[in-house]
Design a protein around this motif. Sequence first.
Motif, PDB file in Angstrom:
ATOM      1  N   THR A  46       0.612  -1.678   0.033  1.00 61.17           N
ATOM      2  CA  THR A  46      -0.038  -0.264   0.230  1.00 61.17           C
ATOM      3  C   THR A  46       0.890   1.545   0.071  1.00 61.17           C
ATOM      4  OG1 THR A  46      -0.075  -0.147   2.552  1.00 61.17           O
ATOM      5  CG2 THR A  46      -1.759  -1.212   1.378  1.00 61.17           C
ATOM      6  N   THR A  47       0.480   2.449  -0.215  1.00 63.42           N
ATOM      7  CA  THR A  47       1.440   3.827  -0.602  1.00 63.42           C
ATOM      8  C   THR A  47       1.448   3.613   0.682  1.00 63.42           C
ATOM      9  OG1 THR A  47      -0.918   4.939  -0.042  1.00 63.42           O
ATOM     10  CG2 THR A  47      -0.513   4.357  -2.502  1.00 63.42           C
ATOM     11  N   VAL A  48       0.371   3.553   2.098  1.00 62.79           N
ATOM     12  CA  VAL A  48       0.984   4.176   3.884  1.00 62.79           C
ATOM     13  C   VAL A  48       2.219   2.775   3.583  1.00 62.79           C
ATOM     14  CG1 VAL A  48       0.320   3.804   5.835  1.00 62.79           C
ATOM     15  CG2 VAL A  48      -0.983   5.018   4.255  1.00 62.79           C
ATOM     16  N   GLU A  49       2.450   1.522   3.892  1.00 57.54           N
ATOM     17  CA  GLU A  49       3.968   0.473   3.773  1.00 57.54           C
ATOM     18  C   GLU A  49       4.674   1.305   2.890  1.00 57.54           C
ATOM     19  OE1 GLU A  49       1.203  -3.240   4.202  1.00 57.54           O
ATOM     20  OE2 GLU A  49       2.079  -3.214   1.921  1.00 57.54           O
ATOM     21  N   ARG A  50       4.651   2.227   1.571  1.00 58.33           N
ATOM     22  CA  ARG A  50       5.633   2.123   0.537  1.00 58.33           C
ATOM     23  C   ARG A  50       6.189   3.463   1.394  1.00 58.33           C
ATOM     24  NH1 ARG A  50       8.025   1.317  -3.279  1.00 58.33           N
ATOM     25  NH2 ARG A  50       6.637  -0.615  -4.415  1.00 58.33           N
ATOM     26  N   ALA A  51       5.289   4.437   2.206  1.00 58.13           N
ATOM     27  CA  ALA A  51       5.635   5.643   2.756  1.00 58.13           C
ATOM     28  C   ALA A  51       6.678   5.536   3.959  1.00 58.13           C
ATOM     29  CB  ALA A  51       4.496   6.901   3.105  1.00 58.13           C
ATOM     30  N   ALA A  52       6.108   4.009   4.818  1.00 60.83           N
ATOM     31  CA  ALA A  52       6.839   4.174   5.774  1.00 60.83           C
ATOM     32  C   ALA A  52       7.968   3.352   5.940  1.00 60.83           C
ATOM     33  CB  ALA A  52       6.288   3.168   6.693  1.00 60.83           C
ATOM     34  N   ALA A  53       7.887   2.493   4.922  1.00 56.08           N
ATOM     35  CA  ALA A  53       9.993   2.128   3.952  1.00 56.08           C
ATOM     36  C   ALA A  53      10.497   3.354   3.834  1.00 56.08           C
ATOM     37  CB  ALA A  53       9.478   0.837   3.208  1.00 56.08           C
ATOM     38  N   SER A  54       9.916   4.105   2.711  1.00 57.57           N
ATOM     39  CA  SER A  54      11.614   5.329   2.369  1.00 57.57           C
ATOM     40  C   SER A  54      11.764   6.201   3.652  1.00 57.57           C
ATOM     41  CB  SER A  54      10.483   5.840   1.550  1.00 57.57           C
ATOM     42  OG  SER A  54       8.811   6.732   2.167  1.00 57.57           O
ATOM     43  N   ALA A  55      10.215   5.657   4.835  1.00 62.87           N
ATOM     44  CA  ALA A  55      11.308   6.914   5.115  1.00 62.87           C
ATOM     45  C   ALA A  55      11.917   5.886   6.096  1.00 62.87           C
ATOM     46  CB  ALA A  55       9.809   7.104   6.528  1.00 62.87           C
ATOM     47  N   ALA A  56      11.478   4.886   7.028  1.00 62.74           N
ATOM     48  CA  ALA A  56      12.397   3.985   7.225  1.00 62.74           C
ATOM     49  C   ALA A  56      14.310   3.575   6.465  1.00 62.74           C
ATOM     50  CB  ALA A  56      12.234   2.742   7.434  1.00 62.74           C
TER      51      ALA A  56
END
Length: 62
Positions: free
Chosen positions: A13-23
């Motif tokens: 999901t876009t939320v998972e992708r955003a969290a991974a990119s932040a991490a």
Amino acid sequence: MPVQRSRDPMRITTVERAAASAALGCPPWELGLCAGCGQLMRRYGLNAAMYCNVCRSVLNGR
């Protein structure tokens, strides 16, 4: 970084992708799958790699 629910990269999901990119400290479009294990990692862009740290340590330890 959130755990991937499936091996299909299209189900992130876009939320998972955003969290991974932040991490990982990179933009979302630089994310991709490890060539060895399929884990989401920084795959594209400057200083990117084809294999995640775990797969690289296994490959270098041979």
